[in-house]
Design a protein around this motif. Structure first.
Motif, PDB file in Angstrom:
ATOM      1  N   UNK A 141       0.836  -1.196   0.000  1.00  0.00           N
ATOM      2  CA  UNK A 141       0.000   0.000   0.000  1.00  0.00           C
ATOM      3  C   UNK A 141       0.876   1.254   0.000  1.00  0.00           C
ATOM      4  N   UNK A 142       2.072   1.130   0.581  1.00  0.00           N
ATOM      5  CA  UNK A 142       3.000   2.263   0.614  1.00  0.00           C
ATOM      6  C   UNK A 142       3.434   2.676  -0.784  1.00  0.00           C
ATOM      7  N   UNK A 143       3.283   1.759  -1.736  1.00  0.00           N
ATOM      8  CA  UNK A 143       3.652   2.111  -3.102  1.00  0.00           C
ATOM      9  C   UNK A 143       2.584   3.018  -3.710  1.00  0.00           C
ATOM     10  N   UNK A 144       1.443   3.080  -3.038  1.00  0.00           N
ATOM     11  CA  UNK A 144       0.488   4.143  -3.345  1.00  0.00           C
ATOM     12  C   UNK A 144      -0.457   3.967  -4.520  1.00  0.00           C
ATOM     13  N   UNK A 145      -0.388   2.845  -5.237  1.00  0.00           N
ATOM     14  CA  UNK A 145      -1.300   2.697  -6.373  1.00  0.00           C
ATOM     15  C   UNK A 145      -2.071   1.391  -6.305  1.00  0.00           C
ATOM     16  N   UNK A 146      -3.294   1.433  -6.800  1.00  0.00           N
ATOM     17  CA  UNK A 146      -4.161   0.252  -6.859  1.00  0.00           C
ATOM     18  C   UNK A 146      -3.565  -0.872  -7.706  1.00  0.00           C
ATOM     19  N   UNK A 147      -2.659  -0.539  -8.633  1.00  0.00           N
ATOM     20  CA  UNK A 147      -2.136  -1.608  -9.482  1.00  0.00           C
ATOM     21  C   UNK A 147      -1.326  -2.625  -8.687  1.00  0.00           C
ATOM     22  N   UNK A 148      -0.960  -2.280  -7.457  1.00  0.00           N
ATOM     23  CA  UNK A 148      -0.187  -3.241  -6.672  1.00  0.00           C
ATOM     24  C   UNK A 148      -1.067  -4.198  -5.862  1.00  0.00           C
ATOM     25  N   UNK A 149      -2.362  -4.021  -5.955  1.00  0.00           N
ATOM     26  CA  UNK A 149      -3.303  -4.907  -5.248  1.00  0.00           C
ATOM     27  C   UNK A 149      -3.066  -6.391  -5.598  1.00  0.00           C
ATOM     28  N   UNK A 150      -2.881  -6.736  -6.882  1.00  0.00           N
ATOM     29  CA  UNK A 150      -2.667  -8.164  -7.191  1.00  0.00           C
ATOM     30  C   UNK A 150      -1.419  -8.743  -6.530  1.00  0.00           C
ATOM     31  N   UNK A 151      -0.388  -7.929  -6.362  1.00  0.00           N
ATOM     32  CA  UNK A 151       0.844  -8.400  -5.724  1.00  0.00           C
ATOM     33  C   UNK A 151       0.594  -8.638  -4.244  1.00  0.00           C
TER      34      UNK A 151
END
Ligand SMILES: CCCCCCCCCCCCC/C=C/[C@@H](O)[C@H](CO[C@@H]1O[C@H](CO)[C@H](O)[C@H](OS(=O)(=O)O)[C@H]1O)NC(=O)CCCCCCCCCCC
Ligand SMILES: CCCCCCCCCCCCC/C=C/[C@@H](O)[C@H](CO[C@@H]1O[C@H](CO)[C@H](O)[C@H](OS(=O)(=O)O)[C@H]1O)NC(=O)CCCCCCCCCCC
Lengths: 209, 209
Positions: free
Chosen positions: B35-45
């Motif tokens: 979540x610290x990466x700040x974007x929804x695209x990291x949800x799958x990871x």
């Protein structure tokens, strides 16, 4: 085409209300549709859609009588939530779910209509791109659009997609497409009815992710 | 740096065995790292890593005494599954989880070491790329690599990343990095120990997704 034919959507009543229970039952068979695309990269899409379905079901389960139709859910939530609505609850989940359903509808319709890239008749990229452009693109920022373009390369060959839709059986393309056309009748009517409801109730948002 | 500092990994015993219970407790705090990466695209990871943790926990819960250390889990599964092993069970989940842990480790180490793109000192793409190249790239086919390259554009500025790691508090970069260095001591030792175990037990696979 057993994957879809085994779970046909019901015919709509004249008032075009969508029965929540039947809708949830029919739609539960759609996430596996993304397995037919044959690549692990579609797992996040399948999860997103499954999440929408779970969210709607959890609202329905709280009071099946009150939430007998999708319209009743959206209307109740409009009452219940103040300015948060419509970016909330089952209203939000169905807003996104309908876009995924539209994507599937346009993709299948395009295949059934025989639209193809004449130079690569066994690819379905043109059909997927058409579905994406019409159903989802405007709700995606440039980054997700870029990821979509990359993911497109993972799309299966038409012959493999048809085989997967037919649960691994080798069926003739024409037979599969006849089933697709049959499936699309009530399915398209249902998706259309949900879209109309969002317009009527002013429940649609156009922010992008 | 409270996000990580609140949940330091424990010191390893001399035999470098990793206590399953403590490991699961500490590692549970890492998915929010994405979540610290700040974007929804990291949800799958985030989901993929959470899934690994859930899988390991479910094996552990079946018999906490038998599975007291990660080594005991992997050794028991080696016994229990025939030729399926190691692409199975908690062995597979930990195989992938350790790569995500290594990714986080290298990224934080690179930031703590002050590695940066001199032309864009507030970007962390060089650090993320280094971590990706060393921890994950070889296990990803060209398509996922391509998606990674696209997703890289969603990486936050260093200042925002540091703020997120510090749970929204404005801390000086130097103070945050001092905490990162402290966190990395036991964390790196734990990740190294898991890698060594996979080598020793011949549990490592190099297929790509
Ligand atoms: C190692 C490198 C790794 C890099 C990782 C990069 C990963 C990139 C991930 C890409 C995104 C995956 C798709 C998911 C997108 C989702 O972000 C959107 C919005 O999702 C909605 O968001 C709402 C809040 O705004 C609620 O949370 C909804 O949830 S709620 O239920 O809580 O209300 C939720 O569905 N759904 C969508 O756009 C819907 C997507 C439908 C897709 C249809 C098919 C497309 C097929 C394409 C075929 C080629
Ligand atoms: C509308 C358009 C939509 C298009 C949709 C495209 C979506 C693209 C999705 C990209 C992939 C997301 C990341 C997930 C990748 C995963 O495929 C891999 C393997 O995952 C493993 O697979 C095993 C079987 O082989 C088991 O199922 C494991 O599960 S088990 O527990 O059951 O055993 C599972 O973790 N994990 C990985 O590669 C691990 C990834 C760690 C990531 C670390 C950080 C990278 C950060 C990057 C920052 C820039």
């Amino acid at each position: 085409m057993s994957l879809l034919m085994d779970n046909q959507f019901g015919e709509l009543p004249v008032d075009k209300s969508v029965d929540t229970k039947f809708f949830l039952e029919s739609v539960a068979y759609l996430p596996p549709f993304f397995d037919c695309l044959g690549s692990k990269v579609f797992v996040p899409i399948k999860s997103d859609i499954s999440g929408n379905i779970t969210k709607i079901r959890s609202v329905y389960d709280k009071d099946p009588a009150k939430y007998a139709t999708l319209q009743q859910i959206v209307e109740s939530e409009k009452e219940a939530y103040g300015t948060e609505w419509p970016k909330v609850g089952a209203t939000l989940a169905l807003m996104w779910l309908k876009r995924g359903l539209r994507f599937i509808q346009i993709l299948l319709q395009s295949l059934a209509d025989g639209e193809k890239d004449e130079n690569n008749p066994n690819l379905i990229r043109v059909n997927i791109t058409k579905a994406y452009d019409q159903a989802l693109k405007k709700y995606h920022g440039w980054l997700v659009q870029k990821i979509f373009k990359a993911a497109l390369f993972a799309a299966p060959y038409k012959s493999d997609f048809i085989k997967a839709l037919s649960k691994g059986q080798e069926v003739r393309e024409e037979d599969c497409m006849a089933s697709v056309r049959q499936f699309l009748i009530n399915y398209t009517a249902t998706v259309d009815a949900i879209y109309e409801m969002y317009t009527t109730l002013n429940a649609e948002l156009d922010y992008s992710v």
